[in-house]
Design a protein around this motif. Sequence first.
Motif, PDB file in Angstrom:
ATOM      1  N   LYS A  93       0.838  -1.198   0.000  1.00 43.82           N
ATOM      2  CA  LYS A  93       0.000   0.000   0.000  1.00 43.82           C
ATOM      3  C   LYS A  93       0.876   1.252   0.000  1.00 43.82           C
ATOM      4  N   ARG A  94       0.471   2.240  -0.771  1.00 46.29           N
ATOM      5  CA  ARG A  94       1.180   3.522  -0.750  1.00 46.29           C
ATOM      6  C   ARG A  94       0.859   4.225   0.560  1.00 46.29           C
ATOM      7  N   HIS A 105      -6.660   8.010  -8.492  1.00 49.76           N
ATOM      8  CA  HIS A 105      -5.766   7.303  -7.575  1.00 49.76           C
ATOM      9  C   HIS A 105      -5.320   5.952  -8.125  1.00 49.76           C
ATOM     10  N   PHE A 106      -5.381   5.786  -9.453  1.00 48.78           N
ATOM     11  CA  PHE A 106      -4.912   4.550 -10.065  1.00 48.78           C
ATOM     12  C   PHE A 106      -3.550   4.766 -10.729  1.00 48.78           C
ATOM     13  N   CYS A 107      -2.771   3.709 -10.747  1.00 51.00           N
ATOM     14  CA  CYS A 107      -1.499   3.753 -11.470  1.00 51.00           C
ATOM     15  C   CYS A 107      -1.452   2.584 -12.444  1.00 51.00           C
ATOM     16  N   LYS A 108      -0.644   2.725 -13.465  1.00 47.34           N
ATOM     17  CA  LYS A 108      -0.471   1.659 -14.446  1.00 47.34           C
ATOM     18  C   LYS A 108       0.736   0.817 -14.064  1.00 47.34           C
ATOM     19  N   VAL A 109       0.505  -0.479 -13.927  1.00 49.06           N
ATOM     20  CA  VAL A 109       1.575  -1.418 -13.594  1.00 49.06           C
ATOM     21  C   VAL A 109       1.878  -2.261 -14.824  1.00 49.06           C
ATOM     22  N   GLU A 110       3.149  -2.280 -15.206  1.00 46.76           N
ATOM     23  CA  GLU A 110       3.567  -3.041 -16.384  1.00 46.76           C
ATOM     24  C   GLU A 110       4.666  -4.028 -16.006  1.00 46.76           C
ATOM     25  N   VAL A 111       4.549  -5.238 -16.524  1.00 48.64           N
ATOM     26  CA  VAL A 111       5.545  -6.283 -16.297  1.00 48.64           C
ATOM     27  C   VAL A 111       6.297  -6.516 -17.597  1.00 48.64           C
ATOM     28  N   TYR A 112       7.612  -6.429 -17.524  1.00 51.92           N
ATOM     29  CA  TYR A 112       8.471  -6.617 -18.695  1.00 51.92           C
ATOM     30  C   TYR A 112       9.382  -7.826 -18.510  1.00 51.92           C
ATOM     31  N   LEU A 131      -4.276  -1.641 -14.539  1.00 56.01           N
ATOM     32  CA  LEU A 131      -4.445  -0.504 -13.647  1.00 56.01           C
ATOM     33  C   LEU A 131      -4.702  -1.005 -12.235  1.00 56.01           C
ATOM     34  N   LEU A 132      -4.012  -0.406 -11.248  1.00 57.77           N
ATOM     35  CA  LEU A 132      -4.179  -0.780  -9.845  1.00 57.77           C
ATOM     36  C   LEU A 132      -4.329   0.468  -9.004  1.00 57.77           C
ATOM     37  N   SER A 133      -5.048   0.343  -7.900  1.00 54.69           N
ATOM     38  CA  SER A 133      -5.188   1.455  -6.968  1.00 54.69           C
ATOM     39  C   SER A 133      -3.869   1.690  -6.243  1.00 54.69           C
ATOM     40  N   LEU A 134      -3.547   2.953  -6.014  1.00 55.34           N
ATOM     41  CA  LEU A 134      -2.327   3.281  -5.272  1.00 55.34           C
ATOM     42  C   LEU A 134      -2.428   2.880  -3.818  1.00 55.34           C
ATOM     43  N   TYR A 135      -3.642   2.831  -3.280  1.00 49.22           N
ATOM     44  CA  TYR A 135      -3.805   2.758  -1.832  1.00 49.22           C
ATOM     45  C   TYR A 135      -4.348   1.427  -1.336  1.00 49.22           C
ATOM     46  N   ARG A 172       2.084  15.030 -16.685  1.00 46.92           N
ATOM     47  CA  ARG A 172       3.409  14.747 -16.140  1.00 46.92           C
ATOM     48  C   ARG A 172       3.442  13.307 -15.630  1.00 46.92           C
ATOM     49  N   ILE A 173       4.384  12.529 -16.101  1.00 48.57           N
ATOM     50  CA  ILE A 173       4.473  11.117 -15.733  1.00 48.57           C
ATOM     51  C   ILE A 173       5.338  10.975 -14.481  1.00 48.57           C
ATOM     52  N   GLU A 174       4.799  10.280 -13.497  1.00 53.77           N
ATOM     53  CA  GLU A 174       5.557   9.989 -12.282  1.00 53.77           C
ATOM     54  C   GLU A 174       5.782   8.485 -12.219  1.00 53.77           C
ATOM     55  N   HIS A 175       7.019   8.102 -11.963  1.00 52.94           N
ATOM     56  CA  HIS A 175       7.400   6.694 -12.000  1.00 52.94           C
ATOM     57  C   HIS A 175       7.538   6.098 -10.603  1.00 52.94           C
ATOM     58  N   ASN A 176       7.383   4.760 -10.554  1.00 51.00           N
ATOM     59  CA  ASN A 176       7.651   3.973  -9.347  1.00 51.00           C
ATOM     60  C   ASN A 176       6.956   4.532  -8.111  1.00 51.00           C
ATOM     61  N   LEU A 177       5.640   4.649  -8.231  1.00 51.81           N
ATOM     62  CA  LEU A 177       4.841   5.213  -7.150  1.00 51.81           C
ATOM     63  C   LEU A 177       4.567   4.201  -6.041  1.00 51.81           C
ATOM     64  N   VAL A 178       4.536   2.930  -6.372  1.00 52.65           N
ATOM     65  CA  VAL A 178       4.265   1.906  -5.364  1.00 52.65           C
ATOM     66  C   VAL A 178       5.420   0.919  -5.325  1.00 52.65           C
ATOM     67  N   LYS A 179       5.478   0.165  -4.233  1.00 51.84           N
ATOM     68  CA  LYS A 179       6.543  -0.810  -4.046  1.00 51.84           C
ATOM     69  C   LYS A 179       5.953  -2.208  -3.918  1.00 51.84           C
ATOM     70  N   PHE A 180       6.838  -3.180  -4.067  1.00 51.73           N
ATOM     71  CA  PHE A 180       6.443  -4.578  -3.972  1.00 51.73           C
ATOM     72  C   PHE A 180       7.297  -5.257  -2.908  1.00 51.73           C
ATOM     73  N   ALA A 181       6.697  -6.217  -2.223  1.00 57.59           N
ATOM     74  CA  ALA A 181       7.378  -6.867  -1.105  1.00 57.59           C
ATOM     75  C   ALA A 181       8.646  -7.565  -1.581  1.00 57.59           C
ATOM     76  N   LYS A 182       9.699  -7.379  -0.803  1.00 55.29           N
ATOM     77  CA  LYS A 182      10.974  -8.044  -1.062  1.00 55.29           C
ATOM     78  C   LYS A 182      11.450  -8.707   0.230  1.00 55.29           C
ATOM     79  N   THR A 183      12.533  -9.458   0.164  1.00 52.85           N
ATOM     80  CA  THR A 183      13.077 -10.120   1.339  1.00 52.85           C
ATOM     81  C   THR A 183      13.642  -9.074   2.290  1.00 52.85           C
TER      82      THR A 183
END
Length: 207
Positions: A93-94, A105-112, A131-135, A172-183
């Motif tokens: 969650k942001r 409050h949505f962001c675009k998530v892309e997997v490459y 598209l995913l919610s930021l919150y 205006r494009i803003e990048h990497n607004l949300v994070k993903f769980a890591k070790t």
Amino acid sequence: AAALQRLREVFDIEELPPDVLPRKKPPQFMVDLFNKVADANGITRAPGLLEGDVVRSFEDRVPVDQYHFYFDISAMEKGEQMLKAEFRVFKLKRMHVSRRFDVKHFCKVEVYELLESGSKPQKKHLIASRLLSLYTEGWEVFNVTQTVSKWVGNSSSNHGFLITTTHVFNNRIEHNLVKFAKTQGTFQESRNALLVLFTNSNKRRSA
């Protein structure tokens, strides 16, 4: 330890070093899947509950980079038929809410798929977008069957996945607004990214 051994036998989970095994918990997804399709003795309850006859889970091997994920799938056996590959990642969650995002409050998530190695690879191929919610937070599952099938056929082409998150505000494009769980300690351990493979083993079918 006995439960871990049984899970590894049934689901063919990636082998762990002996000194790590007693302290290592199987991914919760694999435990839930085991409970869904098998009785306590490990026998599948009914045919058709599981895709294929082998299920493997691989953990992310890039603990530092927040948006780069790599899975070592060298344990795959030659001749196995790939049925489905799922890239499972936990979106966090942001925490800091900005007023300017209140309306959109949505962001675009892309997997490459990364097409080259190195600390800052540039070449990539888009696999999925949504598209995913930021919150909100929770598990996101992406179908990466075609990409992983290619990696199985040519291991040198496996450079991992890259996730990007973007938001457009006032052009205006803003990048990497949300994070993903890591070790990051035991708190995040149950949320680590997984690559889950469902396959048919030709060896087992012939037996």
